[in-house]
Design a protein around this motif. Structure first.
Motif, PDB file in Angstrom:
ATOM      1  N   ALA A 270      11.147 -23.918   2.627  1.00 48.04           N
ATOM      2  CA  ALA A 270      11.341 -22.657   1.644  1.00 48.04           C
ATOM      3  C   ALA A 270      10.220 -22.123   0.944  1.00 48.04           C
ATOM      4  O   ALA A 270       9.892 -20.878   0.943  1.00 48.04           O
ATOM      5  CB  ALA A 270      12.682 -23.193   0.653  1.00 48.04           C
ATOM      6  N   SER A 271       9.358 -23.117   0.781  1.00 45.85           N
ATOM      7  CA  SER A 271       8.095 -22.483  -0.105  1.00 45.85           C
ATOM      8  C   SER A 271       7.272 -21.779   0.809  1.00 45.85           C
ATOM      9  O   SER A 271       6.581 -20.817   0.325  1.00 45.85           O
ATOM     10  CB  SER A 271       7.437 -23.753  -0.774  1.00 45.85           C
ATOM     11  N   VAL A 272       7.085 -22.218   2.075  1.00 46.78           N
ATOM     12  CA  VAL A 272       6.380 -21.580   3.054  1.00 46.78           C
ATOM     13  C   VAL A 272       6.907 -20.283   3.245  1.00 46.78           C
ATOM     14  O   VAL A 272       6.189 -19.136   3.537  1.00 46.78           O
ATOM     15  CB  VAL A 272       6.533 -22.465   4.385  1.00 46.78           C
ATOM     16  N   LEU A 273       8.194 -20.011   3.388  1.00 47.13           N
ATOM     17  CA  LEU A 273       8.948 -18.739   3.576  1.00 47.13           C
ATOM     18  C   LEU A 273       8.287 -17.702   2.229  1.00 47.13           C
ATOM     19  O   LEU A 273       8.202 -16.720   2.242  1.00 47.13           O
ATOM     20  CB  LEU A 273      10.267 -18.712   3.755  1.00 47.13           C
ATOM     21  N   LEU A 274       8.421 -18.603   1.203  1.00 42.69           N
ATOM     22  CA  LEU A 274       8.447 -17.941  -0.155  1.00 42.69           C
ATOM     23  C   LEU A 274       6.689 -17.590  -0.369  1.00 42.69           C
ATOM     24  O   LEU A 274       6.286 -16.589  -0.799  1.00 42.69           O
ATOM     25  CB  LEU A 274       8.732 -18.605  -1.353  1.00 42.69           C
ATOM     26  N   LEU A 275       5.946 -18.238   0.470  1.00 49.32           N
ATOM     27  CA  LEU A 275       4.622 -17.886   0.441  1.00 49.32           C
ATOM     28  C   LEU A 275       4.381 -16.336   1.113  1.00 49.32           C
ATOM     29  O   LEU A 275       3.602 -15.730   0.636  1.00 49.32           O
ATOM     30  CB  LEU A 275       3.624 -18.861   1.144  1.00 49.32           C
ATOM     31  N   GLY A 276       4.928 -16.207   2.238  1.00 50.36           N
ATOM     32  CA  GLY A 276       4.978 -15.159   2.794  1.00 50.36           C
ATOM     33  C   GLY A 276       5.509 -13.906   2.094  1.00 50.36           C
ATOM     34  O   GLY A 276       4.920 -12.863   1.829  1.00 50.36           O
ATOM     35  N   THR A 277       6.760 -14.152   1.286  1.00 49.48           N
ATOM     36  CA  THR A 277       7.363 -13.118   0.565  1.00 49.48           C
ATOM     37  C   THR A 277       6.408 -12.557  -0.789  1.00 49.48           C
ATOM     38  O   THR A 277       6.236 -11.624  -1.159  1.00 49.48           O
ATOM     39  CB  THR A 277       8.813 -13.480  -0.045  1.00 49.48           C
ATOM     40  N   SER A 278       5.690 -13.959  -1.220  1.00 46.29           N
ATOM     41  CA  SER A 278       4.958 -13.530  -2.470  1.00 46.29           C
ATOM     42  C   SER A 278       3.658 -12.770  -2.158  1.00 46.29           C
ATOM     43  O   SER A 278       3.480 -11.800  -2.873  1.00 46.29           O
ATOM     44  CB  SER A 278       4.495 -15.024  -2.854  1.00 46.29           C
ATOM     45  N   THR A 279       3.042 -13.117  -0.831  1.00 48.51           N
ATOM     46  CA  THR A 279       1.948 -12.307  -0.481  1.00 48.51           C
ATOM     47  C   THR A 279       2.234 -10.993  -0.169  1.00 48.51           C
ATOM     48  O   THR A 279       1.500 -10.106  -0.476  1.00 48.51           O
ATOM     49  CB  THR A 279       1.326 -13.197   0.613  1.00 48.51           C
ATOM     50  N   LEU A 280       3.549 -10.791   0.441  1.00 49.99           N
ATOM     51  CA  LEU A 280       4.234  -9.271   0.793  1.00 49.99           C
ATOM     52  C   LEU A 280       4.237  -8.427  -0.781  1.00 49.99           C
ATOM     53  O   LEU A 280       3.880  -7.314  -0.816  1.00 49.99           O
ATOM     54  CB  LEU A 280       5.173  -9.410   1.429  1.00 49.99           C
ATOM     55  N   LEU A 281       4.833  -9.304  -1.726  1.00 54.74           N
ATOM     56  CA  LEU A 281       5.025  -8.593  -2.860  1.00 54.74           C
ATOM     57  C   LEU A 281       3.576  -8.034  -3.677  1.00 54.74           C
ATOM     58  O   LEU A 281       3.489  -7.029  -4.010  1.00 54.74           O
ATOM     59  CB  LEU A 281       5.800  -9.543  -3.870  1.00 54.74           C
ATOM     60  N   LEU A 282       2.747  -8.964  -3.732  1.00 57.13           N
ATOM     61  CA  LEU A 282       1.329  -8.856  -4.204  1.00 57.13           C
ATOM     62  C   LEU A 282       0.661  -7.628  -3.479  1.00 57.13           C
ATOM     63  O   LEU A 282       0.304  -6.684  -4.207  1.00 57.13           O
ATOM     64  CB  LEU A 282       0.353  -9.935  -3.968  1.00 57.13           C
ATOM     65  N   TYR A 283       0.799  -7.585  -2.069  1.00 56.74           N
ATOM     66  CA  TYR A 283       0.311  -6.494  -1.279  1.00 56.74           C
ATOM     67  C   TYR A 283       0.960  -5.164  -1.614  1.00 56.74           C
ATOM     68  O   TYR A 283       0.391  -3.971  -1.901  1.00 56.74           O
ATOM     69  CB  TYR A 283       0.282  -6.917   0.156  1.00 56.74           C
ATOM     70  N   SER A 284       2.274  -5.350  -1.828  1.00 62.76           N
ATOM     71  CA  SER A 284       2.846  -4.167  -1.931  1.00 62.76           C
ATOM     72  C   SER A 284       2.590  -3.539  -3.390  1.00 62.76           C
ATOM     73  O   SER A 284       2.585  -2.425  -3.581  1.00 62.76           O
ATOM     74  CB  SER A 284       4.474  -4.221  -1.899  1.00 62.76           C
ATOM     75  N   LEU A 285       2.779  -4.434  -4.160  1.00 60.08           N
ATOM     76  CA  LEU A 285       2.307  -3.945  -5.526  1.00 60.08           C
ATOM     77  C   LEU A 285       0.977  -3.278  -5.729  1.00 60.08           C
ATOM     78  O   LEU A 285       0.639  -2.292  -6.521  1.00 60.08           O
ATOM     79  CB  LEU A 285       2.540  -5.311  -6.763  1.00 60.08           C
ATOM     80  N   TRP A 286       0.096  -3.862  -4.840  1.00 55.76           N
ATOM     81  CA  TRP A 286      -1.246  -3.320  -5.164  1.00 55.76           C
ATOM     82  C   TRP A 286      -1.238  -2.169  -4.366  1.00 55.76           C
ATOM     83  O   TRP A 286      -1.973  -0.955  -4.718  1.00 55.76           O
ATOM     84  CB  TRP A 286      -2.282  -4.306  -4.311  1.00 55.76           C
ATOM     85  N   ILE A 287      -0.523  -1.692  -3.308  1.00 56.67           N
ATOM     86  CA  ILE A 287      -0.617  -0.679  -2.623  1.00 56.67           C
ATOM     87  C   ILE A 287      -0.133   0.512  -3.611  1.00 56.67           C
ATOM     88  O   ILE A 287      -0.527   1.737  -3.797  1.00 56.67           O
ATOM     89  CB  ILE A 287       0.269  -0.613  -1.384  1.00 56.67           C
ATOM     90  N   LEU A 288       1.078   0.336  -4.173  1.00 52.02           N
ATOM     91  CA  LEU A 288       1.603   1.167  -5.276  1.00 52.02           C
ATOM     92  C   LEU A 288       0.552   1.480  -6.264  1.00 52.02           C
ATOM     93  O   LEU A 288       0.563   2.772  -6.754  1.00 52.02           O
ATOM     94  CB  LEU A 288       2.801   0.563  -5.773  1.00 52.02           C
ATOM     95  N   THR A 289      -0.370   0.445  -6.659  1.00 51.85           N
ATOM     96  CA  THR A 289      -1.381   0.788  -7.722  1.00 51.85           C
ATOM     97  C   THR A 289      -2.289   1.705  -7.345  1.00 51.85           C
ATOM     98  O   THR A 289      -2.737   2.843  -7.789  1.00 51.85           O
ATOM     99  CB  THR A 289      -1.838  -0.599  -8.110  1.00 51.85           C
ATOM    100  N   VAL A 290      -2.965   1.502  -5.955  1.00 56.23           N
ATOM    101  CA  VAL A 290      -4.017   2.041  -5.428  1.00 56.23           C
ATOM    102  C   VAL A 290      -3.419   3.728  -4.885  1.00 56.23           C
ATOM    103  O   VAL A 290      -4.085   4.580  -4.893  1.00 56.23           O
ATOM    104  CB  VAL A 290      -4.531   1.360  -4.082  1.00 56.23           C
TER     105      VAL A 290
END
Length: 267
Positions: free
Chosen positions: A149-169
């Protein structure tokens, strides 16, 4: 098509690695500096738990898992996401994004992989070390389902970080200078080092709701820590996956709309 983009990613990673190794002294200096800042991030935790053994249901070792996830994701943010996407702002300001848009590949992929900082991998290793230390303090290891579950959440967390940064940029297409926004995002991300339940008493839990549904910091660090401890309900895990996918979809749509407002150097 997928194989082509994997090959492009490999080329970008190799180029960043060779560039970092040209300045070997800087490579190791930056790595040591990263480790130093990681350990300073632990100072508030020792201060808080020096006065009490449990804070909002989280013991010291359990909270250490949250810090471990924060450290690991900070390494990903500063080593893989931030260096590439901050370069987009310079392209937009100078009107040189044309050189990216004219290439026969997806522009978002190209700007997202143009630069990596390999020494930030020290943060990732430190995060893994904190996991080991935390479970040693707890006296047991995570379950197999907890690890998966934590490995799956690592993927979702990275995707969230990336998405938030895309929105900011993406805001740079409209206001050009987004320095204050990036600093604000980085400052807000610092709250992720604490379990989300710590903020329940602030404004009647308004911060907990904010950091779960608006800027989902809880999904990035608290949820993975709970998964490792076997405390994360299945609906919460499913919500994290769906939420990260939704954020990625929104970020993609905003990026495509923002490109339509780009004024090139030749205009």
């Amino acid at each position: 098509m997928v194989r082509r983009y994997w090959r492009l990613l490999g080329i970008q990673l190799k180029a960043s690695g060779l560039l970092a190794l040209q300045y070997r002294a800087d490579f190791f200096t930056e790595g040591i500096t990263s480790l130093f800042w990681t350990f300073t991030a632990l100072a508030p935790l020792f201060v808080v738990y020096g006065e009490r053994s449990v804070v909002e249901g989280w013991g010291f070792a359990e909270a250490l898992l949250v810090v471990g996830w924060f450290t690991l994701l900070q390494g990903i943010l500063e080593g893989a996401i931030n260096p590439s996407l901050t370069g987009v702002v310079d392209h937009i300001r100078k009107g040189t994004l044309d050189f990216v848009l004219l290439k026969p590949a997806d522009a978002q992929f190209l700007v997202s992989t143009q630069r990596f900082l390999p020494w930030r991998a020290f943060n990732v290793l430190t995060g893994l070390g904190l996991f080991v230390y935390a479970f040693a303090k707890l006296g047991h290891g995570p379950s197999v389902t907890g690890v998966l579950a934590s490995v799956l959440l690592l993927g979702t967390s990275t995707l969230l970080l990336y998405s938030l940064w895309i929105l900011t940029v993406s805001a740079a297409f409209f206001v050009v200078r987004v320095d204050n926004l990036t600093y604000l995002f980085t400052s807000i991300f610092d709250f992720a080092r604490w379990p989300s339940s710590v903020f329940q008493g602030v404004a009647r839990g308004a911060l907990t709701i904010f950091f779960t549904y608006v800027i989902p910091l809880a999904l990035m660090t608290t949820f993975p820590a709970q998964a490792m401890l076997g405390r994360l309900p299945l609906p919460a895990l499913a919500g994290a996956v769906v939420g990260s996918a939704a954020f990625a979809w929104v970020a993609r749509r905003v990026w495509l709309r923002s490109i339509g407002h780009y004024t090139s150097a030749s205009s």
